[in-house]
Design an enzyme around this catalytic site. Sequence first.
Site, PDB file in Angstrom:
ATOM      1  N   LYS A  10       0.835  -1.206   0.000  1.00 17.26           N
ATOM      2  CA  LYS A  10       0.000   0.000   0.000  1.00 17.26           C
ATOM      3  C   LYS A  10       0.877   1.267   0.000  1.00 17.26           C
ATOM      4  O   LYS A  10       2.091   1.195   0.211  1.00 17.26           O
ATOM      5  CB  LYS A  10      -0.916  -0.039   1.228  1.00 17.26           C
ATOM      6  CG  LYS A  10      -1.936  -1.194   1.190  1.00 17.26           C
ATOM      7  CD  LYS A  10      -2.871  -1.142   2.402  1.00 17.26           C
ATOM      8  CE  LYS A  10      -3.895  -2.258   2.353  1.00 17.26           C
ATOM      9  NZ  LYS A  10      -4.889  -2.140   3.467  1.00 17.26           N
ATOM     10  N   HIS A 116      -1.935  -5.458   1.520  1.00 19.69           N
ATOM     11  CA  HIS A 116      -3.229  -6.099   1.265  1.00 19.69           C
ATOM     12  C   HIS A 116      -3.007  -7.554   0.884  1.00 19.69           C
ATOM     13  O   HIS A 116      -1.999  -7.883   0.256  1.00 19.69           O
ATOM     14  CB  HIS A 116      -3.943  -5.393   0.111  1.00 19.69           C
ATOM     15  CG  HIS A 116      -5.147  -6.158  -0.386  1.00 19.69           C
ATOM     16  ND1 HIS A 116      -6.387  -6.038   0.186  1.00 19.69           N
ATOM     17  CD2 HIS A 116      -5.270  -7.097  -1.369  1.00 19.69           C
ATOM     18  CE1 HIS A 116      -7.230  -6.872  -0.425  1.00 19.69           C
ATOM     19  NE2 HIS A 116      -6.581  -7.514  -1.378  1.00 19.69           N
TER      20      HIS A 116
HETATM   21  N1  UDP Z   1      -9.750  -0.612   7.313  1.00 22.27           N
HETATM   22  C1  UDP Z   1      -9.883   0.564   8.033  1.00 22.27           C
HETATM   23  N2  UDP Z   1     -10.645   0.539   9.188  1.00 22.27           N
HETATM   24  C2  UDP Z   1     -11.250  -0.591   9.637  1.00 22.27           C
HETATM   25  C3  UDP Z   1     -11.121  -1.781   8.897  1.00 22.27           C
HETATM   26  C4  UDP Z   1     -10.358  -1.759   7.740  1.00 22.27           C
HETATM   27  O1  UDP Z   1      -9.346   1.603   7.648  1.00 22.27           O
HETATM   28  O2  UDP Z   1     -11.925  -0.546  10.678  1.00 22.27           O
HETATM   29  C5  UDP Z   1      -8.944  -0.613   6.066  1.00 22.27           C
HETATM   30  C6  UDP Z   1      -7.585  -1.283   6.226  1.00 22.27           C
HETATM   31  O3  UDP Z   1      -6.638  -0.608   5.401  1.00 22.27           O
HETATM   32  C7  UDP Z   1      -7.876  -2.681   5.707  1.00 22.27           C
HETATM   33  C8  UDP Z   1      -8.854  -2.378   4.569  1.00 22.27           C
HETATM   34  O4  UDP Z   1      -9.653  -1.312   5.056  1.00 22.27           O
HETATM   35  O5  UDP Z   1      -6.693  -3.350   5.306  1.00 22.27           O
HETATM   36  C9  UDP Z   1      -9.739  -3.516   4.141  1.00 22.27           C
HETATM   37  O6  UDP Z   1     -10.424  -4.006   5.284  1.00 22.27           O
HETATM   38  P1  UDP Z   1     -10.543  -5.561   5.564  1.00 22.27           P
HETATM   39  O7  UDP Z   1     -11.517  -5.741   6.662  1.00 22.27           O
HETATM   40  O8  UDP Z   1     -10.795  -6.281   4.276  1.00 22.27           O
HETATM   41  O9  UDP Z   1      -9.085  -5.946   6.141  1.00 22.27           O
HETATM   42  P2  UDP Z   1      -7.879  -6.803   5.499  1.00 22.27           P
HETATM   43  O10 UDP Z   1      -8.504  -7.899   4.675  1.00 22.27           O
HETATM   44  O11 UDP Z   1      -7.036  -5.859   4.685  1.00 22.27           O
HETATM   45  O12 UDP Z   1      -7.124  -7.330   6.689  1.00 22.27           O
HETATM   46 MG    MG Z   2      -9.917  -7.761   3.171  1.00 25.89          MG
END
Ligand code: UDP
Ligand code: MG
Length: 141
Positions: A10, A116
């Site tokens: 990222k 990611h």
């Molecule tokens: N994110 C955020 N706040 C939250 C949850 C997620 O800013 O409360 C962001 C974070 O960058 C995360 C992305 O949104 O990596 C996608 O969320 P996801 O729940 O899919 O998490 P990941 O799969 O990346 O662990």
């Molecule tokens: Mg995710």
Amino acid sequence: MVERTLSIVKPDGVRKNLIGEVIGRFEKAGLKVVGLKMVCLTKKDAEGFYAVHRERPFFESLTEFMSSGPVVPMVLEGEGAIGKVREIMGATNPEQAAPGTIRRDFADSIESNIVHGSDAPETASFEIAYFFNALELSQGG
Ligand code: UDP
Ligand code: MG
């Protein structure tokens, strides 16, 4: 099962000079890099990529962040690649991420969390196709 998954360094990871560190951790775990590029996402590109999260309160801020600088998407291949990448990344919130994971070692916040990784075979297919066409993915061993 041999799988393919999409990972992205990222904008915060690129700014912190962690491209090599992230790729190195994946390679050391036995994953093969079969696609790799650096791109700048527009806000719209980021919104399309994270469309599943469009109703979430963090969507606006997340898509601003993801379009704030270059990112390095890559396709990783290997036995259980989807789960392996998730394990190496660590939990979304770096405070909850296990010691030795990328997010625990380098992330500043739940949003700016360096990396990611796709979470399932269906999302991996969609996310790989979002960034790479067939010619950009190496087929050989
Ligand atoms: N994110 C955020 N706040 C939250 C949850 C997620 O800013 O409360 C962001 C974070 O960058 C995360 C992305 O949104 O990596 C996608 O969320 P996801 O729940 O899919 O998490 P990941 O799969 O990346 O662990
Ligand atoms: Mg995710």
